[in-house]
Design an enzyme around this catalytic site. Sequence first.
Site, PDB file in Angstrom:
ATOM      1  CB  SER A  77      -0.922   0.007   1.214  1.00 36.70           C
ATOM      2  OG  SER A  77      -0.165   0.388   2.338  1.00 36.70           O
ATOM      3  CE  LYS A  78      -1.197   7.739  -2.401  1.00 34.16           C
ATOM      4  NZ  LYS A  78      -2.276   8.163  -3.253  1.00 34.16           N
ATOM      5  NE  ARG A  79      -2.525   3.626   5.791  1.00 32.10           N
ATOM      6  CZ  ARG A  79      -3.430   3.139   6.580  1.00 32.10           C
ATOM      7  NH1 ARG A  79      -3.960   3.904   7.459  1.00 32.10           N
ATOM      8  NH2 ARG A  79      -3.839   1.894   6.495  1.00 32.10           N
ATOM      9  N   GLY A 133       4.221   2.685   2.269  1.00 43.63           N
ATOM     10  CA  GLY A 133       5.410   3.077   1.504  1.00 43.63           C
ATOM     11  C   GLY A 133       6.045   1.920   0.757  1.00 43.63           C
TER      12      GLY A 133
END
Length: 495
Positions: free
Chosen positions: A265-267, A269
Amino acid sequence: MDNYFENIESKIPRGGFRTRFAPSPTGFLHLGGLRTALYAYLLAKKADGVLILRIEDTDRERRVEGAAELIFETLDAVGIAYDEGPNVGGPVGPYVQSERREIYGAYARRLIENGHAYRCFCDKESLDEQRLIHEASRVAHKYDRRCAALSAEEIEAKLAAGTSHVIRQKVAEGKTVFNDAVYGRIEVENSTLEDQVILKSDGMPTYNFANVVDDRLMGVTHVIRGNEFLSSTPKHVLLYEGFGWETPEYIHVPQIMRNATKKLSKRDGDAYFGDFIERGYLKEAILNYIALLGWSPGGEEEKFTLDELAQIFSIDGISKSPAIFDYQKLNWLNGAYLRAMSDDEYHTAALPYIKKVVTRDIDTRYVASILQGRCELLSEIPEQVDFIDAVLPHEPDLYENKKMKTDAAGALKVLPEVCAALSGLSAWDKDAIHAEITALVAKLEMKNGQVLWPMRVALSGKTFTPGGSIEICVILGKDETLSRLKAAIERLEKI
Ligand code: GLU
């Protein structure tokens, strides 16, 4: 078939092996997307075929400025060379879908003529109403096909009045069956499929339609992509059937997961290629690692160059089960790539990381030679060399080492001896310092550690450093070494 289609279809390359990477420019390049590009490249390379890059940008709302450029740059950086695409051209371009609008419009109308699509004049209110009715009666919502029943006259009248409309695929009755190289035979009841929109009211195609038309017109023989597209594939197959075209081979690859339940996920990283570059991973290691995410070469060896991968890659090695991202393995691979670098390559790669914390004029080549082999990640370098500019603040109890039987008091006895011995040295290199320290250890009738441990603490303020105390002396140079030893003695005298 009239001239328009004949003309386009006469250009379709035939007989070769053609794969494509068809990203939507909606943001940064996801690691899963890069893996798809890699697999498409490897399949094409192995078969001496062609890799096409096609930018699927018909969803104007999701399009992100600069995203296509980032895709070009990333593929270029990692060495995935495509044979046809926006920047290299080719016989069946353009390779940017927004530049092919006219073609999709023509093919959508052709499908109406074939009886596999129809014009739908339903407006938003009418569609919302249908949705509400379905929700209220707990029926899975799909378009109720009311426009499929319009007579030719009704359609003519609406067109003449300029009523806005879309074109929908007319899903036939029965079942749709296709084979996927990874997931096997897939069978779907057509009643579960919706008459999806293939051409929007502004004339833009939807993803599913443009994708199929292009795969056909670009002569794609093997469609390799993430398994999130598996559920759209029956609709694609129906479109092929509607046109009377042969379907390509489908190869859907499993998702990349962070663990058993979470996706990358983007969160966290860990979703984008750029995240990993920023964290100090080498592009070769990332590429090598993602090749192994969902595909197995079948042997013990795991470190492969792109060319090696192209020789051994095979569809048979792709697994159905989700690929769990394993940082340990990626780090190990990254370390292996770092160790395999030449001195020059490593120095160039390490230098920006050394410079992050070191401003003193030192022999960075020597430091790099000590670091190589000790770090799995370049981003570990700053914390390894943080003592070079100045001794790290520390308490006297850092001198204590039970195993070596030494402590602050021991250090205070030894360090002046070290200082005296080293000040007399004219040559300042590892061998000379080593010989001097060895002689001192013998003279003092001590163990190596009883001299080297206090030296390390005095010179760095740390108990772990890359290289031992003698290497630190070399890195710091004679003047700095002696001045740090003296300062340490002064500090110890005060306690
Ligand atoms: N444009 C789709 C995507 O962004 C491509 C899917 C496919 O490869 O067919 O992933």
